[in-house]
Each structure stands twice: as structure tokens, then as C-alpha cells.
Design a protein around this motif. Structure first.
Motif, PDB file in Angstrom:
ATOM      1  N   GLN A   1      41.715   1.152  18.776  1.00  0.00           N
ATOM      2  CA  GLN A   1      41.124   1.811  17.612  1.00  0.00           C
ATOM      3  C   GLN A   1      41.188   3.330  17.793  1.00  0.00           C
ATOM      4  O   GLN A   1      40.740   3.869  18.797  1.00  0.00           O
ATOM      5  CB  GLN A   1      39.662   1.384  17.437  1.00  0.00           C
ATOM      6  CG  GLN A   1      38.928   2.091  16.318  1.00  0.00           C
ATOM      7  CD  GLN A   1      39.546   1.837  14.953  1.00  0.00           C
ATOM      8  OE1 GLN A   1      39.763   0.711  14.562  1.00  0.00           O
ATOM      9  NE2 GLN A   1      39.845   2.914  14.223  1.00  0.00           N
ATOM     10  N   THR A   2      41.758   4.016  16.808  1.00  0.00           N
ATOM     11  CA  THR A   2      41.792   5.478  16.815  1.00  0.00           C
ATOM     12  C   THR A   2      40.383   6.017  16.642  1.00  0.00           C
ATOM     13  O   THR A   2      39.615   5.506  15.820  1.00  0.00           O
ATOM     14  CB  THR A   2      42.676   6.000  15.659  1.00  0.00           C
ATOM     15  OG1 THR A   2      43.984   5.450  15.799  1.00  0.00           O
ATOM     16  CG2 THR A   2      42.751   7.520  15.648  1.00  0.00           C
ATOM     17  N   GLU A   3      40.062   7.049  17.401  1.00  0.00           N
ATOM     18  CA  GLU A   3      38.756   7.687  17.247  1.00  0.00           C
ATOM     19  C   GLU A   3      38.657   8.318  15.856  1.00  0.00           C
ATOM     20  O   GLU A   3      39.643   8.825  15.325  1.00  0.00           O
ATOM     21  CB  GLU A   3      38.568   8.786  18.294  1.00  0.00           C
ATOM     22  CG  GLU A   3      38.437   8.284  19.707  1.00  0.00           C
ATOM     23  CD  GLU A   3      38.278   9.433  20.691  1.00  0.00           C
ATOM     24  OE1 GLU A   3      37.546  10.402  20.381  1.00  0.00           O
ATOM     25  OE2 GLU A   3      38.898   9.351  21.768  1.00  0.00           O
ATOM     26  N   GLU A   4      37.472   8.286  15.298  1.00  0.00           N
ATOM     27  CA  GLU A   4      37.214   8.816  13.957  1.00  0.00           C
ATOM     28  C   GLU A   4      37.768  10.233  13.787  1.00  0.00           C
ATOM     29  O   GLU A   4      38.360  10.562  12.767  1.00  0.00           O
ATOM     30  CB  GLU A   4      35.703   8.794  13.678  1.00  0.00           C
ATOM     31  CG  GLU A   4      35.320   9.166  12.272  1.00  0.00           C
ATOM     32  CD  GLU A   4      35.644   8.091  11.249  1.00  0.00           C
ATOM     33  OE1 GLU A   4      35.981   8.462  10.108  1.00  0.00           O
ATOM     34  OE2 GLU A   4      35.567   6.899  11.577  1.00  0.00           O
ATOM     35  N   ARG A   5      37.592  11.075  14.783  1.00  0.00           N
ATOM     36  CA  ARG A   5      38.007  12.484  14.659  1.00  0.00           C
ATOM     37  C   ARG A   5      39.525  12.658  14.558  1.00  0.00           C
ATOM     38  O   ARG A   5      40.006  13.726  14.216  1.00  0.00           O
ATOM     39  CB  ARG A   5      37.447  13.301  15.812  1.00  0.00           C
ATOM     40  CG  ARG A   5      37.959  12.884  17.171  1.00  0.00           C
ATOM     41  CD  ARG A   5      37.287  13.665  18.272  1.00  0.00           C
ATOM     42  NE  ARG A   5      37.575  13.071  19.566  1.00  0.00           N
ATOM     43  CZ  ARG A   5      37.535  13.734  20.679  1.00  0.00           C
ATOM     44  NH1 ARG A   5      37.211  15.000  20.684  1.00  0.00           N
ATOM     45  NH2 ARG A   5      37.798  13.122  21.816  1.00  0.00           N
ATOM     46  N   TYR A   6      40.301  11.600  14.849  1.00  0.00           N
ATOM     47  CA  TYR A   6      41.759  11.691  14.766  1.00  0.00           C
ATOM     48  C   TYR A   6      42.345  10.926  13.578  1.00  0.00           C
ATOM     49  O   TYR A   6      43.561  10.804  13.462  1.00  0.00           O
ATOM     50  CB  TYR A   6      42.399  11.182  16.059  1.00  0.00           C
ATOM     51  CG  TYR A   6      42.039  12.020  17.260  1.00  0.00           C
ATOM     52  CD1 TYR A   6      42.431  13.352  17.349  1.00  0.00           C
ATOM     53  CD2 TYR A   6      41.285  11.487  18.293  1.00  0.00           C
ATOM     54  CE1 TYR A   6      42.092  14.129  18.445  1.00  0.00           C
ATOM     55  CE2 TYR A   6      40.943  12.247  19.394  1.00  0.00           C
ATOM     56  CZ  TYR A   6      41.348  13.570  19.466  1.00  0.00           C
ATOM     57  OH  TYR A   6      41.008  14.337  20.549  1.00  0.00           O
ATOM     58  N   LEU A   7      41.491  10.423  12.718  1.00  0.00           N
ATOM     59  CA  LEU A   7      41.964   9.643  11.569  1.00  0.00           C
ATOM     60  C   LEU A   7      42.348  10.506  10.366  1.00  0.00           C
ATOM     61  O   LEU A   7      42.794   9.974   9.361  1.00  0.00           O
ATOM     62  CB  LEU A   7      40.890   8.628  11.146  1.00  0.00           C
ATOM     63  CG  LEU A   7      40.698   7.442  12.092  1.00  0.00           C
ATOM     64  CD1 LEU A   7      39.483   6.629  11.666  1.00  0.00           C
ATOM     65  CD2 LEU A   7      41.941   6.580  12.150  1.00  0.00           C
ATOM     66  N   ASP A   8      42.201  11.814  10.461  1.00  0.00           N
ATOM     67  CA  ASP A   8      42.443  12.690   9.312  1.00  0.00           C
ATOM     68  C   ASP A   8      43.910  12.775   8.904  1.00  0.00           C
ATOM     69  O   ASP A   8      44.226  13.009   7.751  1.00  0.00           O
ATOM     70  CB  ASP A   8      41.890  14.095   9.567  1.00  0.00           C
ATOM     71  CG  ASP A   8      42.486  14.750  10.802  1.00  0.00           C
ATOM     72  OD1 ASP A   8      42.927  14.028  11.707  1.00  0.00           O
ATOM     73  OD2 ASP A   8      42.499  15.985  10.862  1.00  0.00           O
ATOM     74  N   VAL A   9      44.836  12.566   9.841  1.00  0.00           N
ATOM     75  CA  VAL A   9      46.268  12.617   9.520  1.00  0.00           C
ATOM     76  C   VAL A   9      46.853  11.222   9.746  1.00  0.00           C
ATOM     77  O   VAL A   9      46.828  10.708  10.861  1.00  0.00           O
ATOM     78  CB  VAL A   9      47.010  13.647  10.407  1.00  0.00           C
ATOM     79  CG1 VAL A   9      48.498  13.636  10.102  1.00  0.00           C
ATOM     80  CG2 VAL A   9      46.428  15.036  10.220  1.00  0.00           C
ATOM     81  N   ALA A  10      47.376  10.635   8.691  1.00  0.00           N
ATOM     82  CA  ALA A  10      47.939   9.285   8.787  1.00  0.00           C
ATOM     83  C   ALA A  10      49.305   9.313   9.468  1.00  0.00           C
ATOM     84  O   ALA A  10      50.022  10.311   9.436  1.00  0.00           O
ATOM     85  CB  ALA A  10      48.066   8.681   7.395  1.00  0.00           C
ATOM     86  N   TYR A  11      49.665   8.196  10.051  1.00  0.00           N
ATOM     87  CA  TYR A  11      50.976   8.021  10.684  1.00  0.00           C
ATOM     88  C   TYR A  11      52.069   8.008   9.613  1.00  0.00           C
ATOM     89  O   TYR A  11      51.879   7.486   8.513  1.00  0.00           O
ATOM     90  CB  TYR A  11      50.989   6.680  11.437  1.00  0.00           C
ATOM     91  CG  TYR A  11      52.372   6.246  11.862  1.00  0.00           C
ATOM     92  CD1 TYR A  11      52.923   6.711  13.042  1.00  0.00           C
ATOM     93  CD2 TYR A  11      53.127   5.398  11.065  1.00  0.00           C
ATOM     94  CE1 TYR A  11      54.195   6.338  13.438  1.00  0.00           C
ATOM     95  CE2 TYR A  11      54.404   5.026  11.443  1.00  0.00           C
ATOM     96  CZ  TYR A  11      54.934   5.492  12.618  1.00  0.00           C
ATOM     97  OH  TYR A  11      56.191   5.124  12.992  1.00  0.00           O
TER      98      TYR A  11
END
Length: 132
Positions: free
Chosen positions: A55-65
């Protein structure tokens, strides 16, 4: 001799639960078995190779793959046969997964390359190819 073989691949995902369902179904149909599971991750193994999803940490979810950015473009796996590719294609469609390049399926990779292409829930492209 194992030198040079892939030991494991680890991928961060935006929604571990959704990715676990998607990847579990696909990898188990390719012969993998669930190897480990913990609060923020899961892995499947085949032989000496395993795939890990975290699971990606919340703080790194701002830019999608996106596969067109620098980094991983896609993962490709062997199927058993052309029939296996066809079975997986139907399984994916039954799950509501969009087949990429459908107008050229199953030869989107060329006239001698029998495969199905699709994306996981985070839009990571996956290819399942029949052996020649």
C-alpha cells in the motif's frame, strides 16, 4: 545457477485491497500461490520468484502512475498456450477489465506474438503471452 534471474518485484499500489483481488486472481491463474500477507502488503510466489504489492503511503498518492513516464512500462508473463491466453482474456473481460489494443487482439504485438494486454487497477500495463 540463478545469477541474473529476477528474485522479486515490489510494486506500490494505491488501493491494496483492490489490487489484491485483481493480482490474486491473475497470478493464481498463472500458477503463483499467495506467499505472504500483512497489514500493508501481500506477495505471490512462483518457483524462486515472487511479486510483492504494498500500500502506497497517503502522502505519496498525489501523483498517479502512468506507464509513459520514466519507470516501469509493463510486466509480461508467459501463459501455458494460446488457449490459456484466450481463457485469461475471457476471465479478464468477465471481471470488467478492458483489453488494450482490442482491434488487433491477440496479435497486437505482431503477427507471431499471441498475447493479451490490459491494465491493473493502477493502470500498470500487463501482458500475458503464449510461448512460441
Amino acid at each position: 545457477m540463478k545469477r541474473g534471474l529476477i528474485h522479486h518485484i515490489e510494486m506500490y499500489v494505491s488501493d491494496l485491497e483492490r489490487s489484491t483481488v485483481f493480482w490474486g486472481s491473475l497470478l493464481e491463474s498463472l500458477g503463483y500461490f499467495k506467499n505472504q500477507q500483512w497489514e500493508l502488503g501481500v506477495s505471490w510466489k512462483l518457483g524462486d520468484t515472487y511479486l510483492v504489492f504494498v500500500q502506497t503511503e497517503e502522502r505519496y498518492l498525489d501523483v498517479a502512475y502512468h506507464r509513459k513516464r520514466t519507470g516501469l512500462n509493463h510486466l509480461a508473463f508467459y501463459a501455458d498456450s494460446k488457449k490459456h491466453v484466450d481463457q485469461l482474456t475471457l476471465q479478464l473481460k468477465d471481471q470488467g477489465v478492458t483489453v488494450l489494443y482490442e482491434e488487433h487482439h491477440p496479435y497486437a504485438g505482431g503477427e507471431n506474438h499471441y498475447a493479451v494486454y490490459f491494465e491493473d487497477p493502477d493502470r500498470i500495463k500487463v501482458e500475458i503471452v503464449a510461448p512460441e
